[in-house]
Design an enzyme around this catalytic site. Structure first.
Site, PDB file in Angstrom:
ATOM      1  N   ALA A 157       0.849  -1.187   0.000  1.00 12.68           N
ATOM      2  CA  ALA A 157       0.000   0.000   0.000  1.00 12.68           C
ATOM      3  C   ALA A 157       0.889   1.242   0.000  1.00 12.68           C
ATOM      4  CB  ALA A 157      -0.894   0.009   1.233  1.00 12.68           C
ATOM      5  N   LYS A 158       0.399   2.305  -0.626  1.00 15.38           N
ATOM      6  CA  LYS A 158       1.117   3.584  -0.542  1.00 15.38           C
ATOM      7  C   LYS A 158       0.531   4.335   0.654  1.00 15.38           C
ATOM      8  CE  LYS A 158       3.011   7.202  -3.536  1.00 15.38           C
ATOM      9  NZ  LYS A 158       4.412   6.766  -3.440  1.00 15.38           N
ATOM     10  N   ALA A 159       0.936   3.863   1.826  1.00 18.54           N
ATOM     11  CA  ALA A 159       0.380   4.339   3.083  1.00 18.54           C
ATOM     12  C   ALA A 159       1.368   5.249   3.793  1.00 18.54           C
ATOM     13  CB  ALA A 159       0.026   3.148   3.974  1.00 18.54           C
ATOM     14  N   TYR A 163       6.227   5.687   5.385  1.00 12.88           N
ATOM     15  CA  TYR A 163       7.192   6.718   4.994  1.00 12.88           C
ATOM     16  C   TYR A 163       7.917   7.352   6.175  1.00 12.88           C
ATOM     17  CZ  TYR A 163       5.834   6.327   0.150  1.00 12.88           C
ATOM     18  OH  TYR A 163       5.630   5.836  -1.119  1.00 12.88           O
TER      19      TYR A 163
END
Length: 289
Positions: A157-159, A163
């Site tokens: 997921a680009k969660a 990051y």
């Protein structure tokens, strides 16, 4: 000095409406701020057309589902919203940032099922992500952090939560005069940079880490397709760090990074060679086709 990102002219799409940039605000008790219940995309528009726009919108919905945060918009609605805000700001070449998060509501603990899922889309002009590294090759540090195992966090997921170590790693890299940092994964294999995937060249063939612990970037997939179209052999596999000693070229890929040559990673050095330049130039032409 450039204006801060909170103090600009223009409009931002927020929950279905265009609002003045400076008024696109959220409450301090928004769940996403406290517990990282947030997903996003990074996209680029070239000549008024967002590259791989629909695939980005599909991935946004996928990411929301991966963190148990169903996004209340369809792909078609997200597509229309992105172009609405792009046109409203009068931009043709721009960075596009959709973001979705759990807002403030009845819940303020870890659980947030009763809080609304909110969405915003901002667009702005943004040049080369790594500055002049496009020409001379970026300098990368090696992060002390590792990309986690897929059974500890939804790694595909680009969660936002994924990051946190990217920010700390990039800060440490910049303090050493580097542009970015390279992660190894939890097993010790080469993984990715803080916001981009990595490719290596050895004897005319390309090697790139298997995307089993990190985001399989859309630019990564595009570049692999470009290489295969050119009849260049691509090895998607686990890469031991020591193998970088024998790699001759290296580049990074990402929607923000585009295709950026790498000159060094830690003590490993690479040339900005013909294949790197060919792929970088080919990508520039493809996104503007």
């Amino acid at each position: 000095m450039a204006a801060g990102y909170d103090d600009r002219d223009g409009v931002i799409w927020l929950d279905g409406k265009l609002v003045p940039w400076r008024e696109a605000n959220v409450h301090i008790l928004s769940h996403g701020l406290h517990y990282a219940s947030s997903v996003f995309e990074g996209e680029r528009a070239y000549g008024g057309k967002i590259f791989l726009s629909r695939k980005h919108s599909e991935r946004l919905l996928f990411s929301g589902n991966e963190i148990d945060m169903p996004i209340p918009y369809t792909v078609d609605q997200i597509e229309a919203a992105k172009y609405e805000v792009l046109n409203a700001n009068g931009l043709k070449d721009a960075y596009v940032r959709p973001v979705c998060w759990r807002g403030s509501g009845e819940d303020m603990g870890v659980s947030s099922a009763r809080n609304p899922v909110r969405m915003a889309i901002a667009v702005w002009e943004w040049g080369a992500y790594y500055g002049d590294s496009k020409f001379k090759g970026a300098k990368l540090d090696i992060s002390k952090w590792k990309r986690p195992s897929p059974d500890t966090i939804p790694v595909h997921a680009k969660a936002a939560g994924l990051y946190m170590i990217c920010t700390t790693s990039k800060h440490a890299a910049e303090a050493k005069g580097c542009s970015d940092a390279l992660f190894f994964d939890y097993r010790g294999y080469v993984a990715e940079a803080t916001g981009a995937n990595v490719f290596f060249v050895k004897d005319g063939e390309v090697h790139t880490p298997l995307a089993d612990t990190f985001l399989n970037g859309l630019t990564r997939q595009t570049v692999i397709g470009m290489l295969k179209d050119r009849q260049i052999k691509v090895h998607e596999r686990h890469i031991d760090p020591g193998e970088m000693e024998d790699m001759q070229q290296c580049w990074l890929t990402g929607s923000a990074a585009e295709v950026t040559p790498v000159g060094s990673i830690g003590d490993y050095n690479f040339e900005v060679g013909n294949l790197t330049r060919e792929i970088a130039d080919g990508y520039d032409k493809l996104v503007r086709a």
